[in-house]
Every structure is written in C-alpha cells, then in structure tokens.
Design a protein around this motif. Structure first.
Motif, PDB file in Angstrom:
ATOM      1  N   ASP A   1     -19.736 -17.794 -81.731  1.00  0.00           N
ATOM      2  CA  ASP A   1     -19.997 -16.438 -82.191  1.00  0.00           C
ATOM      3  C   ASP A   1     -21.097 -16.448 -83.240  1.00  0.00           C
ATOM      4  N   SER A   2     -21.853 -15.376 -83.289  1.00  0.00           N
ATOM      5  CA  SER A   2     -22.888 -15.256 -84.304  1.00  0.00           C
ATOM      6  C   SER A   2     -22.247 -15.147 -85.680  1.00  0.00           C
ATOM      7  N   GLN A   3     -22.838 -15.831 -86.638  1.00  0.00           N
ATOM      8  CA  GLN A   3     -22.341 -15.775 -88.013  1.00  0.00           C
ATOM      9  C   GLN A   3     -22.925 -14.587 -88.771  1.00  0.00           C
ATOM     10  N   LEU A   4     -23.762 -13.827 -88.096  1.00  0.00           N
ATOM     11  CA  LEU A   4     -24.416 -12.690 -88.729  1.00  0.00           C
ATOM     12  C   LEU A   4     -23.695 -11.387 -88.417  1.00  0.00           C
ATOM     13  N   GLU A   5     -23.793 -10.443 -89.329  1.00  0.00           N
ATOM     14  CA  GLU A   5     -23.292  -9.102 -89.075  1.00  0.00           C
ATOM     15  C   GLU A   5     -24.214  -8.397 -88.077  1.00  0.00           C
ATOM     16  N   GLN A   6     -23.726  -7.305 -87.477  1.00  0.00           N
ATOM     17  CA  GLN A   6     -24.518  -6.609 -86.461  1.00  0.00           C
ATOM     18  C   GLN A   6     -25.870  -6.159 -87.010  1.00  0.00           C
ATOM     19  N   VAL A   7     -25.897  -5.653 -88.253  1.00  0.00           N
ATOM     20  CA  VAL A   7     -27.158  -5.190 -88.822  1.00  0.00           C
ATOM     21  C   VAL A   7     -28.127  -6.356 -89.004  1.00  0.00           C
ATOM     22  N   GLU A   8     -27.613  -7.549 -89.316  1.00  0.00           N
ATOM     23  CA  GLU A   8     -28.476  -8.723 -89.486  1.00  0.00           C
ATOM     24  C   GLU A   8     -28.995  -9.219 -88.150  1.00  0.00           C
ATOM     25  N   VAL A   9     -28.177  -9.113 -87.114  1.00  0.00           N
ATOM     26  CA  VAL A   9     -28.635  -9.473 -85.767  1.00  0.00           C
ATOM     27  C   VAL A   9     -29.777  -8.551 -85.350  1.00  0.00           C
ATOM     28  N   GLY A  10     -29.634  -7.253 -85.657  1.00  0.00           N
ATOM     29  CA  GLY A  10     -30.692  -6.302 -85.344  1.00  0.00           C
ATOM     30  C   GLY A  10     -31.988  -6.629 -86.065  1.00  0.00           C
ATOM     31  N   GLN A  11     -31.875  -7.017 -87.332  1.00  0.00           N
ATOM     32  CA  GLN A  11     -33.070  -7.393 -88.086  1.00  0.00           C
ATOM     33  C   GLN A  11     -33.756  -8.599 -87.447  1.00  0.00           C
ATOM     34  N   ALA A  12     -32.964  -9.595 -87.050  1.00  0.00           N
ATOM     35  CA  ALA A  12     -33.525 -10.791 -86.421  1.00  0.00           C
ATOM     36  C   ALA A  12     -34.189 -10.449 -85.086  1.00  0.00           C
ATOM     37  N   MET A  13     -33.587  -9.541 -84.320  1.00  0.00           N
ATOM     38  CA  MET A  13     -34.181  -9.119 -83.047  1.00  0.00           C
ATOM     39  C   MET A  13     -35.534  -8.451 -83.262  1.00  0.00           C
ATOM     40  N   ASN A  14     -35.615  -7.589 -84.282  1.00  0.00           N
ATOM     41  CA  ASN A  14     -36.880  -6.913 -84.563  1.00  0.00           C
ATOM     42  C   ASN A  14     -37.943  -7.901 -85.032  1.00  0.00           C
ATOM     43  N   ARG A  15     -37.552  -8.853 -85.868  1.00  0.00           N
ATOM     44  CA  ARG A  15     -38.519  -9.855 -86.326  1.00  0.00           C
ATOM     45  C   ARG A  15     -39.074 -10.651 -85.147  1.00  0.00           C
ATOM     46  N   LYS A  16     -38.190 -11.085 -84.271  1.00  0.00           N
ATOM     47  CA  LYS A  16     -38.637 -11.893 -83.136  1.00  0.00           C
ATOM     48  C   LYS A  16     -39.459 -11.073 -82.149  1.00  0.00           C
ATOM     49  N   ALA A  17     -39.158  -9.789 -82.020  1.00  0.00           N
ATOM     50  CA  ALA A  17     -39.939  -8.928 -81.127  1.00  0.00           C
ATOM     51  C   ALA A  17     -41.370  -8.786 -81.639  1.00  0.00           C
ATOM     52  N   VAL A  18     -41.520  -8.627 -82.968  1.00  0.00           N
ATOM     53  CA  VAL A  18     -42.859  -8.561 -83.548  1.00  0.00           C
ATOM     54  C   VAL A  18     -43.582  -9.888 -83.348  1.00  0.00           C
ATOM     55  N   GLN A  19     -42.891 -10.986 -83.591  1.00  0.00           N
ATOM     56  CA  GLN A  19     -43.495 -12.311 -83.434  1.00  0.00           C
ATOM     57  C   GLN A  19     -43.955 -12.528 -81.994  1.00  0.00           C
ATOM     58  N   ALA A  20     -43.141 -12.091 -81.028  1.00  0.00           N
ATOM     59  CA  ALA A  20     -43.503 -12.251 -79.618  1.00  0.00           C
ATOM     60  C   ALA A  20     -44.768 -11.460 -79.288  1.00  0.00           C
ATOM     61  N   GLN A  21     -44.862 -10.236 -79.807  1.00  0.00           N
ATOM     62  CA  GLN A  21     -46.031  -9.417 -79.492  1.00  0.00           C
ATOM     63  C   GLN A  21     -47.281  -9.947 -80.185  1.00  0.00           C
ATOM     64  N   VAL A  22     -47.125 -10.542 -81.366  1.00  0.00           N
ATOM     65  CA  VAL A  22     -48.265 -11.143 -82.044  1.00  0.00           C
ATOM     66  C   VAL A  22     -48.776 -12.343 -81.243  1.00  0.00           C
ATOM     67  N   VAL A  23     -47.866 -13.151 -80.710  1.00  0.00           N
ATOM     68  CA  VAL A  23     -48.270 -14.269 -79.847  1.00  0.00           C
ATOM     69  C   VAL A  23     -49.009 -13.744 -78.618  1.00  0.00           C
ATOM     70  N   ALA A  24     -48.459 -12.691 -78.010  1.00  0.00           N
ATOM     71  CA  ALA A  24     -49.103 -12.092 -76.836  1.00  0.00           C
ATOM     72  C   ALA A  24     -50.486 -11.558 -77.190  1.00  0.00           C
ATOM     73  N   ALA A  25     -50.621 -10.965 -78.390  1.00  0.00           N
ATOM     74  CA  ALA A  25     -51.911 -10.418 -78.811  1.00  0.00           C
ATOM     75  C   ALA A  25     -52.961 -11.510 -78.935  1.00  0.00           C
ATOM     76  N   GLN A  26     -52.568 -12.659 -79.462  1.00  0.00           N
ATOM     77  CA  GLN A  26     -53.523 -13.758 -79.607  1.00  0.00           C
ATOM     78  C   GLN A  26     -53.936 -14.321 -78.246  1.00  0.00           C
ATOM     79  N   LEU A  27     -52.987 -14.489 -77.353  1.00  0.00           N
ATOM     80  CA  LEU A  27     -53.316 -14.975 -76.010  1.00  0.00           C
ATOM     81  C   LEU A  27     -54.193 -13.969 -75.274  1.00  0.00           C
ATOM     82  N   CYS A  28     -53.901 -12.697 -75.458  1.00  0.00           N
ATOM     83  CA  CYS A  28     -54.697 -11.652 -74.808  1.00  0.00           C
ATOM     84  C   CYS A  28     -56.122 -11.654 -75.358  1.00  0.00           C
TER      85      CYS A  28
END
Length: 367
Positions: free
Chosen positions: A160-187
């Motif tokens: 189980d995740s050791q994070l609260e739901q709000v913390e999981v959401g924060q991590a998801m948003n951070r990783k989504a931004v990171q993924a799009q930044v990687v895509a932007a550089q490759l593009c």
C-alpha cells in the motif's frame, strides 16, 4: 480707427476700455472684467434627503436568509514551480508566488485523469516569467484517477502507498509535468531535424506545477483555443483520422518513432494531441515500469511495454521517418517472436494503468 474700436468696445456689457500709451494703437486697449461679488464664508446649505417609507413586510423580510450571488470563479493563492530539464530538478528558489482567478465551470469535458478550467494570473512575481491577464488552463486531478493510481501502485509494488491521497495527487501532478518536459525536449530535437521549410513544426507547450494552500495542487499551462485533435493514444494506438492524414499527423507519428530511437527503445512519447502544431497532455511510456527509486516511472499514463510493443507491431515508417533516417522497427526481436499477430496489444493483458474515463478525440474548446 481708434474711435471705431472704442465704439465697438463700449457696446460690450460689463467691460470698459482703457487706452494705453500715447501711441494710440489698438494693441494698447486693455479689457477689465466686471468685478465678481465676494464669496460668502457661510457653510453651504445642504438639502435634506426625503426619507422613504419602508413597509413592515419588507422590514421583516430582511430578517430572513438571502442567497449570495453565484460566483463564477474562485481566487487562489499559491506558488508555481517549473521543472528544469538539464538539471532534472524543480525551480524556482524560492518558488514564485502567484494569485489566480480560476473559473468554476470546466472549459471542456474531463479526460482520463484531469478536468480543465480556464484561469488567469491576477498577480505574479516578475521573476516567474508568467504573463498576468493572459489565459491559461488549470488542470485538476480526478479523485477516481488518484484512487486508481493507488490501486495500481499496490498491484505492481506489492504494498500500500504510505502517502495520503492528497500527497499521491501531488506526486502524480509532479510526474505529469516532468513527463511533458521530457517530451518537449525530445520534440525540440526532432523539430530541429525537420527541413527549414517544413510548416507547422510540432512543439510541446511548457507546463507548470501549482501548489496552493491545504495541499492543493494542479497543472497550469497555456490555454489553447480551437479544435483539439488526438493523433495517438497512450497505448500507442493511432486514433481515427479526423484531419485527412495531414502532414502534421505524419509528423506526430514520426515524433513518436524519433523518441523511441533516441532513447534506444527505453521509452516512447505517447498520447500525442493538441491544437494546431501545439501539443499537450503527452505521456511517456517506458520499457521498464519501475525506476531505480522503486517508484513507477513518469505519469499515470505510462503503459510501459504495452505501448512499446504496440508501436513495434503497428508502426509503418512514413516519408518523414525515412527523410530523417529513422530505422524501421518491424525486425525487432519482440515482433519476430510474435509474427502471427499484427494486432495491437489489447487491454485483456495486465495493464500498468487503467483510464478512469474515455479519452475525448475531438473537443471544441470555448474561446
């Protein structure tokens, strides 16, 4: 002349002419205005405002509950962060403080993970580079997406995740931004290789992370009005052609191929979609789902081997792939071992992630 001018002047009421020097020219005539009466020092008289009568029924009605006007937007305060590709870290130091006006009505239907709302920066620190009063989109994670993410992590990480739901959401948003930044550089690297006269070179818009009070987090990026077109899904299955197999669609397919070859088959950018030549909401799928830190790599749209194998099975190089010298993928060991089936990998296999909602292929964003 002098006598005629004096006669004319004498006809002007409340003024009397005075002749000047002995030259006798008309330019020496001076007008003395009539003296104004002295101002009184007494205070001005204020007329009394007639009192309107208020009926007893109205007085009693004021004691009841009355509804406030319906607010069309909320004002949020917080900080925004940008992810630096070269240093692989978040900035700014300190983060830039902002004040946002966010509409309460969604600007489009919710996607698989987020609901978009129009937003404006009412105030932003100059160091942030943010343009106040320009329109942005504020993307909020769905609760269902966060819960699915937590279930997925439990299934693939065995705990189980050791994070609260709000913390999981924060991590998801951070990783989504990171993924799009990687895509932007490759593009960006991909676009540099296209011919100079290639029109509408693809470009991935820059996303930011918003962190507000009480753990509120969201993704903020440039608002794109117009027809939202999806070219490839996050499982690397090409979407129905709504643009007549345009040159830009061919470029989007070649971009996915370029990312796969650039990374030596370790990852591929997927979920290619946007307005015109501007792409957004891009996902990154990796060959290995779990990273060195023991967490699932990139955002919730990482379909891992499913996306990569679908690409290997279905991709046919177009003229842009050939022009850039990208290698074909139909001879890889993965496809050789599966020659009998040319169909995309289906969701009957174990999927690293599931979509909580149906992807919208065409969305007309409100200007």
């Amino acid at each position: 002349m002098k006598e005629r001018m004096a006669a004319l002047i004498s006809d002007i009421p409340d003024n009397k002419p005075i002749t000047g020097s002995a030259t006798g020219t008309t330019s020496d005539v001076v007008f003395v205005p009539k003296q104004m009466p002295e101002c009184s020092s007494a205070a001005p008289t204020v007329k009394a405002i007639p009192k309107s009568k208020i009926g007893l029924g109205v007085l009693l009605k004021m004691g009841g509950i009355h509804n406030l006007p319906v607010l069309e937007a909320d004002v949020l305060e917080g900080h925004i962060f940008a992810f630096e590709y070269r240093d692989a870290k978040w900035s700014w130091e300190p983060p830039a403080a902002v004040r946002l006006r966010v509409d309460r009505k969604a600007v489009a239907e919710a996607g698989g993970f987020r609901t978009p709302y129009k937003a404006q920066y009412l105030r932003a620190e100059p160091s942030s580079g943010i343009q106040p009063r320009q329109e942005y989109v504020y993307k909020v994670l769905l609760d269902t997406a966060i819960k699915e993410q937590m279930a997925t992590e439990k299934a693939f990480l065995g705990k189980d995740s050791q994070l609260e739901q709000v913390e999981v959401g924060q991590a998801m948003n951070r990783k989504a931004v990171q993924a799009q930044v990687v895509a932007a550089q490759l593009c960006s690297l991909f676009a540099e290789k296209l011919p100079i006269d290639f029109e509408n070179k693809p470009m991935v818009i820059t996303p930011y992370l918003f962190m507000g009070t009480a753990g509120v987090s969201a993704i903020i990026e440039q608002f794109l009005p117009g027809l939202f077109q999806k070219y490839i899904g996050n499982e690397m299955v090409e979407e129905a052609e709504g643009d007549g197999r345009s040159e830009f669609r061919e470029a989007a397919l070649a971009l996915a191929h370029y990312s796969y070859e650039y990374s030596k088959g370790k990852l591929i950018i997927t979920d290619l979609q946007g307005v015109g030549n501007l792409l957004t909401d891009i996902e990154v799928s990796t060959d290995e789902l779990i990273g060195e830190d023991g967490s699932i790599l990139f955002a919730a749209g990482n379909c891992s081997k499913i996306a990569i194998e679908n690409f290997q099975k279905t991709h046919t190089c177009n003229y842009i792939c050939n022009e850039l010298g990208l290698k074909g993928v139909s001879t890889t060991a993965t496809v050789e071992a599966d020659k009998e089936s040319s169909a995309p990998t289906t969701s009957t296999e174990v999927r690293p992630f599931s979509q909580s909602g149906k992807a919208v292929k065409l969305i007309r964003l409100q200007a």
